[in-house]
Design a protein around this motif. Structure first.
Motif, PDB file in Angstrom:
ATOM      1  N   ARG A  30      89.466   3.309  54.704  1.00  0.00           N
ATOM      2  CA  ARG A  30      89.047   2.267  55.632  1.00  0.00           C
ATOM      3  C   ARG A  30      88.662   2.936  56.955  1.00  0.00           C
ATOM      4  NH1 ARG A  30      88.359  -0.983  52.188  1.00  0.00           N
ATOM      5  NH2 ARG A  30      89.289  -3.054  51.937  1.00  0.00           N
ATOM      6  N   GLN A  31      87.830   2.285  57.725  1.00  0.00           N
ATOM      7  CA  GLN A  31      87.459   2.820  59.027  1.00  0.00           C
ATOM      8  C   GLN A  31      88.681   2.819  59.953  1.00  0.00           C
ATOM      9  OE1 GLN A  31      84.325   0.676  60.896  1.00  0.00           O
ATOM     10  NE2 GLN A  31      84.110   2.094  62.609  1.00  0.00           N
ATOM     11  N   GLN A  32      88.853   3.918  60.688  1.00  0.00           N
ATOM     12  CA  GLN A  32      90.020   4.031  61.562  1.00  0.00           C
ATOM     13  C   GLN A  32      89.942   2.987  62.665  1.00  0.00           C
ATOM     14  OE1 GLN A  32      90.545   7.849  63.408  1.00  0.00           O
ATOM     15  NE2 GLN A  32      92.752   7.589  63.586  1.00  0.00           N
ATOM     16  N   ASP A  33      90.982   2.193  62.761  1.00  0.00           N
ATOM     17  CA  ASP A  33      91.004   1.112  63.747  1.00  0.00           C
ATOM     18  C   ASP A  33      92.469   0.821  64.082  1.00  0.00           C
ATOM     19  OD1 ASP A  33      90.920  -1.311  65.164  1.00  0.00           O
ATOM     20  OD2 ASP A  33      89.061  -1.906  64.174  1.00  0.00           O
ATOM     21  N   MET A  34      92.896   1.250  65.287  1.00  0.00           N
ATOM     22  CA  MET A  34      94.287   1.094  65.675  1.00  0.00           C
ATOM     23  C   MET A  34      94.676  -0.376  65.821  1.00  0.00           C
ATOM     24  SD  MET A  34      95.372   4.127  65.689  1.00  0.00           S
ATOM     25  CE  MET A  34      94.846   5.826  65.844  1.00  0.00           C
ATOM     26  N   HIS A  35      93.756  -1.193  66.290  1.00  0.00           N
ATOM     27  CA  HIS A  35      94.072  -2.599  66.488  1.00  0.00           C
ATOM     28  C   HIS A  35      94.250  -3.323  65.141  1.00  0.00           C
ATOM     29  CE1 HIS A  35      93.329  -2.237  70.769  1.00  0.00           C
ATOM     30  NE2 HIS A  35      92.179  -1.611  70.506  1.00  0.00           N
ATOM     31  N   LEU A  36      93.396  -3.008  64.169  1.00  0.00           N
ATOM     32  CA  LEU A  36      93.577  -3.587  62.832  1.00  0.00           C
ATOM     33  C   LEU A  36      94.866  -3.087  62.186  1.00  0.00           C
ATOM     34  CD1 LEU A  36      90.097  -3.723  61.042  1.00  0.00           C
ATOM     35  CD2 LEU A  36      91.667  -5.607  61.516  1.00  0.00           C
ATOM     36  N   ALA A  37      95.184  -1.820  62.430  1.00  0.00           N
ATOM     37  CA  ALA A  37      96.430  -1.275  61.886  1.00  0.00           C
ATOM     38  C   ALA A  37      97.625  -2.055  62.423  1.00  0.00           C
ATOM     39  CB  ALA A  37      96.548   0.201  62.235  1.00  0.00           C
ATOM     40  N   LYS A  38      97.629  -2.298  63.752  1.00  0.00           N
ATOM     41  CA  LYS A  38      98.731  -3.069  64.346  1.00  0.00           C
ATOM     42  C   LYS A  38      98.777  -4.489  63.768  1.00  0.00           C
ATOM     43  CE  LYS A  38     100.728  -4.476  68.765  1.00  0.00           C
ATOM     44  NZ  LYS A  38     101.023  -5.833  68.282  1.00  0.00           N
ATOM     45  N   ARG A  39      97.592  -5.060  63.552  1.00  0.00           N
ATOM     46  CA  ARG A  39      97.556  -6.419  63.008  1.00  0.00           C
ATOM     47  C   ARG A  39      98.208  -6.482  61.629  1.00  0.00           C
ATOM     48  NH1 ARG A  39      92.112  -9.600  61.013  1.00  0.00           N
ATOM     49  NH2 ARG A  39      93.143 -11.481  60.280  1.00  0.00           N
ATOM     50  N   TYR A  40      97.896  -5.512  60.782  1.00  0.00           N
ATOM     51  CA  TYR A  40      98.479  -5.526  59.435  1.00  0.00           C
ATOM     52  C   TYR A  40      99.978  -5.226  59.467  1.00  0.00           C
ATOM     53  CZ  TYR A  40      94.050  -6.090  56.985  1.00  0.00           C
ATOM     54  OH  TYR A  40      92.869  -6.599  56.494  1.00  0.00           O
ATOM     55  N   TYR A  41     100.414  -4.349  60.368  1.00  0.00           N
ATOM     56  CA  TYR A  41     101.857  -4.106  60.504  1.00  0.00           C
ATOM     57  C   TYR A  41     102.570  -5.397  60.919  1.00  0.00           C
ATOM     58  CZ  TYR A  41     101.098   0.967  60.245  1.00  0.00           C
ATOM     59  OH  TYR A  41     100.776   2.227  59.831  1.00  0.00           O
ATOM     60  N   ASP A  42     101.970  -6.124  61.857  1.00  0.00           N
ATOM     61  CA  ASP A  42     102.571  -7.382  62.307  1.00  0.00           C
ATOM     62  C   ASP A  42     102.576  -8.428  61.191  1.00  0.00           C
ATOM     63  OD1 ASP A  42     102.974  -6.284  64.793  1.00  0.00           O
ATOM     64  OD2 ASP A  42     101.135  -7.114  65.663  1.00  0.00           O
ATOM     65  N   LEU A  43     101.497  -8.478  60.388  1.00  0.00           N
ATOM     66  CA  LEU A  43     101.453  -9.419  59.266  1.00  0.00           C
ATOM     67  C   LEU A  43     102.552  -9.114  58.258  1.00  0.00           C
ATOM     68  CD1 LEU A  43      97.629  -9.850  58.525  1.00  0.00           C
ATOM     69  CD2 LEU A  43      99.236 -11.626  59.234  1.00  0.00           C
ATOM     70  N   ALA A  44     102.764  -7.837  57.978  1.00  0.00           N
ATOM     71  CA  ALA A  44     103.824  -7.455  57.044  1.00  0.00           C
ATOM     72  C   ALA A  44     105.184  -7.893  57.567  1.00  0.00           C
ATOM     73  CB  ALA A  44     103.796  -5.952  56.806  1.00  0.00           C
TER      74      ALA A  44
END
Length: 794
Positions: free
Chosen positions: A651-665
């Motif tokens: 996936r394209q590196q994206d810190m904000h999307l990474a944080k979003r998925y961590y929060d969803l989990a």
């Protein structure tokens, strides 16, 4: 048409062939049969064909010619190996089979239900468009070894015994396996092919060791010998062995050949295997119509065996991976719990008596059906005047065709939905009472209003056939939908047939195939799921794996998941090669994921990510994680997507999307809170470190004085080294610790717990000392007050 008063033999069942569908008969095609091994005696397969390749197992054989693909949809075209010519089918004097009777295609499942036989013009009959699948019935002739075979089948529970086996004991007597297999061996020596198949199954699974040896090579020889006579069950087993690679080299062309001939011979398991292959497009062109055709054949047989008063065979679907994660949620009733309920029932507890009676009447949750034991508990509950118990006793008597006794019980329970359904059933069929459809409709309606499933089903049957009420397909569909929510097999069957033929609803092949697949999986062969589950927990992992692999061929998603789970955990030595073990696990994970199991999608993503059983493909791994996240809301898949976005893997590196998925989990599962917190902490530290480093790179000192430059440069150099060290530490932590974050987390939590306990212990000791000092002061004050009191006057 006015209904007749002629007595009927069955309720709940409809003659779809003659009463609902058009009366024109579809032409039956002549089918040539051949001894299968003769077609395959042309030397070993090529080396490429022997391997269990992903394309061979999953993608199937692509058909470039559009005309050939259309021809496949119109009639079953058998894919033969490349080295086999079509004219070889004419070898060895292959005899032509007699045309199958009409009921072999659309069996008369609902015979004698409806007195009139209406037809519905312009009703599409999809089976006429794609051709019929003949299932010729061989004459039942007395063959050498049949006596021994029948005796062995009675011992093994495969044939109804003349002796009444049901007792009031918790467990039935253990079968005499030694005697059963001795009889099978005697019948095999006499040349009985059915005995060869049963003996081969025993050698293949090895579930009855030491009475019979676990010998897969001997099993293959027995199946091949029995298949020479064209026995469908032997052909089906050979198809399964060639498909899964059990003992034989995996060959999907041979598997398809054996399955097709076995299905034409009427073998239900082969028909299920072919239906699943056409439904999923495994080694054949995907064809919903062909899948529907085979599922209809199997579902007809299952519905025929359900009868008029039963809900069908219950299939307990237990996934080993879910059972391991939450053992307390296992649907299997604990033996101690059953004994506790028995104790309560013997003490007169009404709810325990009714519960045990229903449990033994219907079976399930690891408990076998025992009508005698069910009757015992219902009798105990009936002594207290419980109307529900009277209703169930009437149902048991009706099943035993003791209609006068059933009528007496039902009359005592006319206010209970079970009794109302029973009265409606007797009135509908004229069993022990004059037939009266209006009375039947009244009782069924009253029972359905109280939530009785079988009454809903019967109302649907009456609305569909127009018996006792106005014919209304929409109303019938509504009643069948309500009954299907409680899992009634005939409700699923009727819904499947209505969607298949476009009656009361737009024709939908996909929906019809899924409904009839559910019915087909409720056959008696579904008991093998529980047998495999029991073998696994007894330690017979190899035997459980073989049973799961055979069931996986028939399309059971639970069997595919469990087979992949066992192979993934390296719990078996049956498959020695690690490469093939992961490849077989990958195939079953993919098939289970195709059927919608979210846990299988997660495992499939792991296999693509690490390259197990297939080539590593981070992009495809991310796609599987995305599906598991969006469709199944799997927290582990969300966490994995966050990790891949953080590092830019797949996936394209994206810190904000990474944080979003961590929060969803973290918001999806409580168990993901701590891992998500640590991941977010690391992510924030990484973001700030990169920002500081970027600020340092952009800052210049050329305009400052030399002394200030030197001083500031020294400070900044020190700070830079510090940040560089922190950055290197974070990178090293990112490369190493993230894969073993749970170990670090446990260490940190242990340290924190130790500190908390130490502080708490110190506080507790201080509190104890303070309490002791306070008590000592109170005692001293009391003593002083006692000494100061004046002496009493004499």
């Amino acid at each position: 048409t006015e209904p007749t008063t002629e007595p009927l033999d069955s309720i709940n069942l409809i003659n779809w062939t003659e009463e609902i569908l058009p009366s024109e008969e579809a032409p039956m095609k002549q089918v040539k049969q051949k001894k299968i091994p003769d077609l395959l005696d042309d030397g070993p397969l090529n080396a490429d064909e022997d391997l269990l390749t992903e394309e061979e197992l999953l993608d199937g054989e692509e058909i470039d010619d559009e005309e050939e693909e259309e021809e496949r949809d119109e009639e079953l075209v058998l894919e033969l190996p490349d080295e086999m010519e079509e004219d070889e089918l004419e070898l060895n004097g292959m005899p032509e089979a007699e045309a199958a009777p009409e009921e072999t295609m659309n069996p008369d499942v609902f015979a004698n239900l409806q007195p009139d036989k209406p037809t519905y013009p312009n009703t599409p009959n999809s089976f006429e468009e794609i051709g019929d699948v003949p299932a010729p019935k061989l004459p039942d002739e007395e063959l050498p070894g049949d006596i021994e075979l029948h005796q062995a089948e009675e011992i093994l529970g495969l044939r109804e015994s003349k002796e009444k086996k049901e007792t009031l004991e918790m467990l039935l007597p253990k079968p005499n396996y030694r005697k059963a297999y001795a009889l099978l061996q005697s019948a095999t020596v006499q040349g009985n092919d059915k005995a060869r198949v049963l003996l081969g199954m025993a050698h293949l699974t090895g579930e009855h060791v030491p009475y019979v040896s676990h010998n897969t090579s001997l099993a293959l020889e027995l199946f091949e010998e029995a298949a020479k006579s064209g026995l469908p069950s032997a052909q089906q087993m050979l198809g399964a062995m060639y498909s899964t690679g059990l003992e034989a080299n995996s060959s999907q062309s041979k598997a398809l050949l054996y399955y097709t001939f076995a299905a034409l011979g009427g073998d239900a398991l082969a028909q299920m295997a072919l239906a699943f292959r056409y439904w999923s497009g495994i080694s054949v062109a995907q064809s919903c119509e062909s899948a529907l055709k085979y599922y209809t054949l199997v579902a007809d047989g299952v519905a025929r065996k359900v009868g008029s008063t039963g809900a069908g065979q219950g299939v307990l679907r237990i996934r080993l991976m879910e059972e391991e994660q939450s053992p307390q949620n296992s649907p299997i009733l604990d033996e101690d719990l059953v004994q506790y309920y028995q104790f309560l029932a013997d003490k007169g507890d009404l709810q325990a008596q009714l519960g045990l009676g229903q449990l033994y009447l219907q079976g399930g949750r690891g408990i076998d059906r025992n009508i005698k034991l069910a009757q015992h508990y219902f009798n105990a509950a009936a002594k207290s005047g419980n109307t529900n118990a009277y209703g169930y006793l009437g149902k048991i008597s009706m099943g035993l065709k003791e209609y006068e006794i059933a009528l007496k019980y039902f009359k005592l329970a006319t206010k209970d939905p079970q009794g109302q359904w029973g009265m409606g059933t007797l009135y509908y069929n004229g069993w022990g009472i004059n037939q009266d459809y209006k009375q039947a409709l009244s009782y069924f309606t009253a029972a359905a209003q109280q939530g009785h499933t079988e009454a809903e089903l019967q109302l649907g049957v009456m609305s569909l056939s127009g018996i006792g009420t106005k014919k209304d397909f929409g109303t019938a569909l509504k009643h069948f939908n309500i009954a299907s929510k409680s899992g009634h097999v005939l409700a699923f069957y009727n819904l499947g047939m209505m969607h298949s033929e476009g009656i009361g609803v737009m024709r939908n092949c996909q929906t019809a195939a899924e409904l009839l697949k559910n019915v087909a999986e409720r056959g008696v062969w579904g008991n093998n799921l529980m047998d495999a589950h029991a073998l696994y927990h007894k330690g017979f992992v190899d035997s459980a794996l073989i049973k799961y692999l055979l069931l996986a061929e028939q399309g059971y998603e639970v069997a595919q998941t469990n087979a992949a789970f066992i192979l993934d955990r390296e719990e078996t030595d049956f498959i020695q090669t690690l490469k093939y073990r992961f490849k077989r696990a990958f195939v079953n994970w993919k098939r289970a994921a195709t059927q919608g199991f979210g846990g299988a999608r997660l495992k499939l993503g792991d296999y693509y990510y690490y390259g197990q059983g297939t080539q590593a493909d981070p992009v495809e791994a991310a796609e599987q994680y995305q599906l598991a996240s969006d469709v199944d809301h799997n927290p582990q898949a969300m966490f994995n997507l966050g990790y891949m976005h953080e590092l830019g893997i797949g996936r394209q590196q994206d810190m904000h999307l990474a944080k979003r998925y961590y929060d969803l989990a973290a918001s999806t599962s409580l168990d993901a809170h701590v891992p998500a917190l640590l991941a977010n902490t690391k992510l924030q530290a990484k973001i700030h470190a990169e920002w500081l480093l970027q600020c340092y790179k952009d800052f210049t000192f050329t305009k400052l004085y030399d002394g200030i430059v030197h001083r500031v440069a020294t400070i900044i150099s020190t700070v830079t080294d510090t940040f560089n060290s922190i950055g290197e530490f974070l990178l090293e932590l990112d490369n190493t610790a993230t894969e073993e974050w749970d170990i670090y987390l446990m260490s940190i939590l242990a340290i924190i717990l130790g500190l908390v306990m130490a502080v708490r212990g110190h506080n507790v000791r201080n509190n104890i000392r303070a309490d002791q000092m306070r008590q000592q002061e109170q005692q001293n004050r009391a003593a002083q007050q006692q000494n100061q009191e004046p002496a009493p006057v004499n």
